[in-house]
Design a protein around this motif. Sequence first.
Motif, short mmCIF file in Angstrom:
data_model
loop_
_atom_site.label_atom_id
_atom_site.label_comp_id
_atom_site.label_asym_id
_atom_site.label_seq_id
_atom_site.Cartn_x
_atom_site.Cartn_y
_atom_site.Cartn_z
N GLU A 118 0.66 -0.77 -0.05
CA GLU A 118 -0.28 0.10 -0.14
C GLU A 118 0.80 1.50 -0.23
N GLU A 119 0.21 2.60 -0.34
CA GLU A 119 0.94 3.61 0.26
C GLU A 119 0.26 4.55 -0.30
N VAL A 120 0.98 5.75 0.07
CA VAL A 120 0.17 7.09 0.66
C VAL A 120 0.62 8.31 -0.04
N GLU A 121 0.03 9.21 -1.36
CA GLU A 121 1.10 10.55 -1.95
C GLU A 121 2.20 10.15 -2.59
N GLU A 122 2.50 9.51 -3.29
CA GLU A 122 3.51 8.67 -3.90
C GLU A 122 3.24 8.91 -5.50
N SER A 123 4.29 9.44 -6.28
CA SER A 123 4.16 10.03 -7.48
C SER A 123 3.42 8.18 -7.73
N MET A 124 3.08 7.62 -9.41
CA MET A 124 3.16 6.42 -10.08
C MET A 124 4.33 6.53 -10.54
N HIS A 125 5.36 6.58 -10.85
CA HIS A 125 7.25 6.80 -10.67
C HIS A 125 7.63 6.51 -10.12
N ASN A 126 7.47 6.75 -8.50
CA ASN A 126 7.54 6.20 -7.29
C ASN A 126 7.36 4.95 -7.10
N ILE A 127 6.20 4.66 -7.10
CA ILE A 127 5.70 3.57 -6.67
C ILE A 127 6.59 2.39 -7.95
N ASP A 128 6.12 2.88 -9.08
CA ASP A 128 6.74 1.61 -10.46
C ASP A 128 8.05 1.56 -9.81
N ARG A 129 9.19 2.52 -9.49
CA ARG A 129 10.86 2.23 -9.12
C ARG A 129 10.64 1.68 -7.93
N GLN A 130 9.86 1.50 -7.23
CA GLN A 130 10.69 0.67 -5.81
C GLN A 130 9.16 -0.64 -6.28
N MET A 131 8.41 -0.93 -6.76
CA MET A 131 8.11 -2.59 -7.43
C MET A 131 9.52 -2.55 -8.35
N ARG A 132 10.03 -2.37 -8.69
CA ARG A 132 10.99 -2.66 -9.86
C ARG A 132 11.94 -2.90 -9.07
N ILE A 133 12.69 -1.89 -7.49
CA ILE A 133 13.80 -2.90 -7.03
C ILE A 133 13.37 -4.04 -6.51
N LEU A 134 12.12 -4.08 -6.17
CA LEU A 134 11.69 -5.50 -5.60
C LEU A 134 11.83 -6.92 -6.65
N GLN A 135 10.91 -6.12 -8.36
CA GLN A 135 11.88 -7.15 -9.41
C GLN A 135 13.66 -8.01 -9.00
N MET A 136 13.77 -6.37 -9.10
CA MET A 136 15.24 -7.17 -9.70
C MET A 136 16.06 -7.19 -8.32
N ASN A 137 15.41 -7.28 -7.17
CA ASN A 137 16.07 -8.54 -6.66
C ASN A 137 15.68 -9.78 -5.80
N GLY A 138 14.26 -9.76 -6.96
CA GLY A 138 14.18 -11.40 -7.20
C GLY A 138 12.85 -11.76 -5.64
N VAL A 139 12.52 -10.87 -5.54
CA VAL A 139 11.12 -10.72 -4.46
C VAL A 139 10.38 -11.27 -4.83
N LEU A 140 9.89 -10.54 -6.50
CA LEU A 140 8.39 -11.18 -6.98
C LEU A 140 8.45 -12.58 -7.45
N ASP A 141 9.91 -13.00 -7.43
CA ASP A 141 9.49 -14.10 -7.83
C ASP A 141 9.23 -15.61 -6.55
N ARG A 142 9.40 -14.85 -5.77
CA ARG A 142 9.36 -15.67 -4.85
C ARG A 142 8.35 -15.45 -3.73
N CYS A 143 7.19 -14.56 -4.30
CA CYS A 143 5.60 -14.12 -4.38
C CYS A 143 4.95 -15.55 -4.95
N LYS A 144 4.25 -16.52 -4.07
CA LYS A 144 2.42 -16.93 -4.38
C LYS A 144 2.15 -16.31 -4.81
N GLY A 145 1.70 -14.91 -4.40
CA GLY A 145 0.62 -14.12 -5.00
C GLY A 145 0.64 -12.46 -4.49
#
Length: 365
Positions: A239-266
Amino acid sequence: MTAAILTLCGLTALTSCSDDDDETTPETQKPVVINCEKPDYLKPGDKVALISPSYFTPMENVEKTAEVVRSWGLQPVIGPNVGKVVDGRYAGTVAERISDLRWALNDPSIKAIICNRGGYGTIQLIDQLTLAELKASPKWLVGFSDISTLHGLMSRAGVMSIHGTMSSFLAKGGTDETSTLMRDVLLGSVPRYELPAHSQNITGRATGVLVGGNLCTFVPNLGSAADATMGDNLILFVEEVEESMHNIDRQMRILQMNGVLDRCKGIILGEFTDCGSEFTYESVEAMLHDMLAEYHIPVLCGFPGGHGDVNLPLVMGAPVSIDVRSDGATLQFNIDGTQREIRTADISATPTPLAVRLKMAGKKN
């Protein structure tokens, strides 16, 4: 075998200079086991500590929250350093905030801890705590926003916690369903959430351990003792509050590049309150849809949790199941307690002025 070390934004990765490099994943990037114990549910008369690990909360709010906790048949106790203000915002020095947390953890008569406010500051506490001391006396810890750091620490220590409302909101009376559902979880009533359909949902079923919270709070903790995303078989809540779309995308990309999304089942996408619209996407969920669709896992959108007026409790570190269908979704906590169906579409709340919400989130003075 020669390898170069690349350090970028505080994260370290190994890059091979050989085509036949078969080195294993660095230890810091390997999944850890997240297996959490459920603290005991509360009984009438139990003590509940009110502490401020982040930004300060006016004592008037804390005292009103104490009245609410008392109305629940519980005994509120206020941390010794609550009410202090350092540098205009912090609820005391790092030492004082840690002292109150340790006091609440180490007092065997205290059965739960409710944080007064988020804002900022818990990242300063990570290196001051050990997972062993968090595990030594399992008890419920409640909060959201900046308290996501403490949820990460608790999950890594092997103790469930509650992503739920705090004194900043409880002080308004504590009779809204956000507050009473959090109370009910403390007392042993476990919600099974039924959610309406969402246009950006990705259907499917999954079971895993619930981790996450406020995106811009937990992403900077990657690789630290507070990083519960190092676990495997994850159900990730964001979840987030008062963040730009591009910063939300950036944070999710950081999770992606660190393999976090690969470890997610949902994945569960909560409230994105007052977030930017600098792109032409219809919503944050729409922006994230294509990235998340690549993982072929269920994505549950629109869970009313975060900085909105409805902030329903989630048991972090708990084994959960999600069932995302074309006609709606179910989120179930696979823990003992009295199961209770909650239809999220039926829950509403009195709107909070934007300026007040942002101030409580630490986004405005």
